[in-house]
Design a protein around this motif. Structure first.
Motif, PDB file in Angstrom:
ATOM      1  N   PRO A 142       0.794  -1.242   0.080  1.00  0.00           N
ATOM      2  CA  PRO A 142      -0.004   0.003   0.009  1.00  0.00           C
ATOM      3  C   PRO A 142       0.847   1.421   0.028  1.00  0.00           C
ATOM      4  O   PRO A 142       2.069   1.366   0.128  1.00  0.00           O
ATOM      5  N   ASP A 143       0.317   2.409  -0.314  1.00  0.00           N
ATOM      6  CA  ASP A 143       0.787   3.724  -0.196  1.00  0.00           C
ATOM      7  C   ASP A 143       1.123   3.919   1.114  1.00  0.00           C
ATOM      8  O   ASP A 143       2.192   4.506   1.452  1.00  0.00           O
ATOM      9  N   ASP A 144       0.249   3.758   2.047  1.00  0.00           N
ATOM     10  CA  ASP A 144       0.523   4.115   3.428  1.00  0.00           C
ATOM     11  C   ASP A 144       0.632   2.726   4.365  1.00  0.00           C
ATOM     12  O   ASP A 144      -0.397   1.744   4.288  1.00  0.00           O
ATOM     13  N   GLY A 145       1.751   2.387   4.848  1.00  0.00           N
ATOM     14  CA  GLY A 145       1.878   1.464   5.715  1.00  0.00           C
ATOM     15  C   GLY A 145       1.291   1.254   7.254  1.00  0.00           C
ATOM     16  O   GLY A 145       0.994   2.739   7.486  1.00  0.00           O
ATOM     17  N   ASP A 146       1.658   0.247   7.982  1.00  0.00           N
ATOM     18  CA  ASP A 146       1.452   0.608   9.429  1.00  0.00           C
ATOM     19  C   ASP A 146       2.537   0.122  10.061  1.00  0.00           C
ATOM     20  O   ASP A 146       3.707  -0.120   9.652  1.00  0.00           O
ATOM     21  N   TYR A 147       2.320  -0.234  11.435  1.00  0.00           N
ATOM     22  CA  TYR A 147       3.405  -0.495  12.071  1.00  0.00           C
ATOM     23  C   TYR A 147       4.115  -2.106  12.032  1.00  0.00           C
ATOM     24  O   TYR A 147       4.842  -2.425  12.344  1.00  0.00           O
ATOM     25  N   MET A 148       3.444  -2.650  11.209  1.00  0.00           N
ATOM     26  CA  MET A 148       3.773  -4.215  10.737  1.00  0.00           C
ATOM     27  C   MET A 148       4.254  -4.217   9.292  1.00  0.00           C
ATOM     28  O   MET A 148       5.084  -5.026   8.788  1.00  0.00           O
ATOM     29  N   ILE A 149       3.257  -3.678   8.247  1.00  0.00           N
ATOM     30  CA  ILE A 149       3.223  -3.696   7.085  1.00  0.00           C
ATOM     31  C   ILE A 149       3.875  -2.243   6.372  1.00  0.00           C
ATOM     32  O   ILE A 149       3.117  -1.190   6.820  1.00  0.00           O
ATOM     33  N   CYS A 150       5.164  -2.395   5.977  1.00  0.00           N
ATOM     34  CA  CYS A 150       5.756  -1.332   5.157  1.00  0.00           C
ATOM     35  C   CYS A 150       5.022  -0.803   4.036  1.00  0.00           C
ATOM     36  O   CYS A 150       3.991  -1.591   3.536  1.00  0.00           O
ATOM     37  N   SER A 151       5.176   0.479   3.648  1.00  0.00           N
ATOM     38  CA  SER A 151       4.597   0.948   2.532  1.00  0.00           C
ATOM     39  C   SER A 151       5.428   0.616   1.319  1.00  0.00           C
ATOM     40  O   SER A 151       6.638   0.209   1.512  1.00  0.00           O
ATOM     41  N   LYS A 152       4.928   0.824  -0.048  1.00  0.00           N
ATOM     42  CA  LYS A 152       5.690   0.537  -1.088  1.00  0.00           C
ATOM     43  C   LYS A 152       6.719   1.420  -1.264  1.00  0.00           C
ATOM     44  O   LYS A 152       7.689   1.197  -2.131  1.00  0.00           O
ATOM     45  N   TYR A 153       6.993   2.675  -0.492  1.00  0.00           N
ATOM     46  CA  TYR A 153       8.080   3.480  -0.650  1.00  0.00           C
ATOM     47  C   TYR A 153       9.276   2.962   0.090  1.00  0.00           C
ATOM     48  O   TYR A 153      10.069   3.206  -0.306  1.00  0.00           O
ATOM     49  N   LEU A 154       8.987   2.008   0.977  1.00  0.00           N
ATOM     50  CA  LEU A 154      10.431   1.495   1.616  1.00  0.00           C
ATOM     51  C   LEU A 154      10.943   0.381   0.481  1.00  0.00           C
ATOM     52  O   LEU A 154      12.052   0.309   0.164  1.00  0.00           O
ATOM     53  N   ALA A 155      10.121  -0.185  -0.110  1.00  0.00           N
ATOM     54  CA  ALA A 155      10.489  -1.235  -1.264  1.00  0.00           C
ATOM     55  C   ALA A 155      11.183  -0.190  -2.583  1.00  0.00           C
ATOM     56  O   ALA A 155      12.302  -0.561  -2.993  1.00  0.00           O
ATOM     57  N   SER A 156      10.739   0.825  -2.655  1.00  0.00           N
ATOM     58  CA  SER A 156      11.199   1.788  -3.649  1.00  0.00           C
ATOM     59  C   SER A 156      12.749   2.393  -3.342  1.00  0.00           C
ATOM     60  O   SER A 156      13.751   2.406  -3.996  1.00  0.00           O
ATOM     61  N   ALA A 157      12.780   2.662  -2.022  1.00  0.00           N
ATOM     62  CA  ALA A 157      14.082   3.074  -1.385  1.00  0.00           C
ATOM     63  C   ALA A 157      14.880   2.022  -1.573  1.00  0.00           C
ATOM     64  O   ALA A 157      16.257   2.304  -1.913  1.00  0.00           O
ATOM     65  N   LEU A 158      14.626   0.891  -1.253  1.00  0.00           N
ATOM     66  CA  LEU A 158      15.673  -0.412  -1.181  1.00  0.00           C
ATOM     67  C   LEU A 158      15.912  -0.766  -2.498  1.00  0.00           C
ATOM     68  O   LEU A 158      17.165  -1.118  -2.819  1.00  0.00           O
ATOM     69  N   LEU A 159      14.942  -0.497  -3.435  1.00  0.00           N
ATOM     70  CA  LEU A 159      15.452  -0.869  -4.901  1.00  0.00           C
ATOM     71  C   LEU A 159      16.260   0.214  -5.278  1.00  0.00           C
ATOM     72  O   LEU A 159      17.299  -0.222  -6.245  1.00  0.00           O
ATOM     73  N   ALA A 160      16.310   1.368  -4.816  1.00  0.00           N
ATOM     74  CA  ALA A 160      17.331   2.499  -5.430  1.00  0.00           C
ATOM     75  C   ALA A 160      18.788   2.056  -4.743  1.00  0.00           C
ATOM     76  O   ALA A 160      19.633   2.132  -5.401  1.00  0.00           O
ATOM     77  N   ASN A 161      18.765   1.372  -3.589  1.00  0.00           N
ATOM     78  CA  ASN A 161      20.153   1.070  -2.759  1.00  0.00           C
ATOM     79  C   ASN A 161      20.644   0.073  -3.620  1.00  0.00           C
ATOM     80  O   ASN A 161      21.605  -0.283  -3.659  1.00  0.00           O
ATOM     81  N   ALA A 162      19.656  -1.060  -3.975  1.00  0.00           N
ATOM     82  CA  ALA A 162      20.036  -2.316  -4.695  1.00  0.00           C
ATOM     83  C   ALA A 162      20.906  -1.918  -6.051  1.00  0.00           C
ATOM     84  O   ALA A 162      21.707  -2.418  -6.163  1.00  0.00           O
ATOM     85  N   TYR A 163      20.213  -0.805  -6.500  1.00  0.00           N
ATOM     86  CA  TYR A 163      20.872  -0.452  -8.066  1.00  0.00           C
ATOM     87  C   TYR A 163      21.995   0.172  -7.937  1.00  0.00           C
ATOM     88  O   TYR A 163      22.887   0.032  -8.695  1.00  0.00           O
ATOM     89  N   LEU A 164      21.885   1.061  -6.613  1.00  0.00           N
ATOM     90  CA  LEU A 164      23.157   1.707  -6.387  1.00  0.00           C
ATOM     91  C   LEU A 164      24.326   0.693  -6.220  1.00  0.00           C
ATOM     92  O   LEU A 164      25.627   1.213  -6.790  1.00  0.00           O
ATOM     93  N   GLN A 165      24.189  -0.397  -5.539  1.00  0.00           N
ATOM     94  CA  GLN A 165      25.205  -1.153  -5.095  1.00  0.00           C
ATOM     95  C   GLN A 165      25.955  -1.973  -6.348  1.00  0.00           C
ATOM     96  O   GLN A 165      26.900  -2.525  -6.600  1.00  0.00           O
ATOM     97  N   LYS A 166      24.560  -2.142  -7.463  1.00  0.00           N
ATOM     98  CA  LYS A 166      25.048  -2.950  -8.651  1.00  0.00           C
ATOM     99  C   LYS A 166      25.737  -1.750  -9.517  1.00  0.00           C
ATOM    100  O   LYS A 166      25.876  -2.411 -10.729  1.00  0.00           O
ATOM    101  N   LYS A 167      25.677  -0.695  -9.117  1.00  0.00           N
ATOM    102  CA  LYS A 167      26.276   0.376 -10.091  1.00  0.00           C
ATOM    103  C   LYS A 167      25.469   0.449 -11.396  1.00  0.00           C
ATOM    104  O   LYS A 167      26.159   0.920 -12.464  1.00  0.00           O
ATOM    105  N   ASP A 168      24.092   0.197 -11.227  1.00  0.00           N
ATOM    106  CA  ASP A 168      23.197   0.404 -12.222  1.00  0.00           C
ATOM    107  C   ASP A 168      22.635   1.938 -12.088  1.00  0.00           C
ATOM    108  O   ASP A 168      21.394   2.076 -11.656  1.00  0.00           O
ATOM    109  N   TYR A 169      23.370   2.928 -12.402  1.00  0.00           N
ATOM    110  CA  TYR A 169      22.773   4.097 -11.932  1.00  0.00           C
ATOM    111  C   TYR A 169      21.543   4.691 -12.562  1.00  0.00           C
ATOM    112  O   TYR A 169      21.043   5.478 -11.819  1.00  0.00           O
ATOM    113  N   SER A 170      21.335   4.381 -13.889  1.00  0.00           N
ATOM    114  CA  SER A 170      20.197   4.814 -14.567  1.00  0.00           C
ATOM    115  C   SER A 170      18.736   4.474 -14.012  1.00  0.00           C
ATOM    116  O   SER A 170      18.074   5.110 -13.631  1.00  0.00           O
ATOM    117  N   ASN A 171      19.026   3.141 -13.158  1.00  0.00           N
ATOM    118  CA  ASN A 171      17.791   2.859 -12.642  1.00  0.00           C
ATOM    119  C   ASN A 171      17.336   3.333 -11.284  1.00  0.00           C
ATOM    120  O   ASN A 171      16.482   3.235 -10.509  1.00  0.00           O
TER     121      ASN A 171
END
Length: 204
Positions: A172-201
């Motif tokens: 969901p767009d809005d998480g709660d104390y147990m279910i994170c929002s999609k924006y945490l997934a988005s932030a971690l995706l950026a971290n993953a691409y950064l570690q992979k040196k896939d800077y365009s993504n």
């Protein structure tokens, strides 16, 4: 008195298996609370490790394991490193259970997707620090499952990108104390691409 052969064959009136446990919302809330506690413990260990290694703290405690990190003399027996690994893999093993069980009923899918994100956080943190790691993606089984070779950092991140992409679409767009929002997934995706040196993504 003496125990007979029959005494050893007594079967409990009731018992609990993983299949029996993951049946209700309360079951999932209980395991999620435990997962989040493990992740929180691991994050605290990470912050302490980073601060000590970077010598961002003004002094050490005199405790050998902390002093060793502060002075860049880390070995495999370091107590803080052990605690770090323990907390992360406890969280990972539990997320694997939820991912495996939570995908079987529509109403529990939210827990599956949240755990895909929490597991990704654990692995992204570890591979950033240590590189290749044992990559565990299934629920704990018998003792043979504890002897797992390392998987390359690149393979781990590629797998995590797939998980996070799926979770991002489903959370969901809005998480709660147990279910994170999609924006945490988005932030971690950026971290993953950064570690992979896939800077365009990273920027998408």
């Amino acid at each position: 008195g003496k125990l007979s052969d029959e005494d050893y064959e007594i079967v409990p009136d009731d018992y609990l298996t993983p299949d029996d446990f993951y049946q209700t919302e309360d079951d999932y809330k209980a395991i999620m609370a435990s997962i989040l506690q493990n992740v929180s413990d691991a994050a605290k260990q990470t912050y302490l490790l980073d601060a000590l290694f970077a010598q961002c703290v003004p002094y050490t405690s005199g405790y050998y394991s902390l002093d060793a990190i502060y002075n860049h003399q880390i070995d495999a027996g370091n107590a803080l490193i052990y605690s770090f690994y323990k907390a992360f893999y406890q969280a990972i093993n539990k997320t694997n259970l939820v991912i495996e069980k939570g995908g079987k009923k529509e109403e529990f899918l939210k827990y599956k997707y949240a755990c895909m994100v929490y597991r990704a956080y654990c692995y992204l943190t570890m591979v950033e620090l240590w590189g290749d790691m044992p990559f565990v993606t299934k629920a704990p089984g018998d003792m043979s499952d504890i002897y797992i070779p390392r998987t390359s950092k690149d393979q781990i991140i590629t797998s995590l990108i797939n998980d996070l992409t799926e979770a991002e679409k489903s959370l969901p767009d809005d998480g709660d104390y147990m279910i994170c929002s999609k924006y945490l997934a988005s932030a971690l995706l950026a971290n993953a691409y950064l570690q992979k040196k896939d800077y365009s993504n990273v920027l998408t």
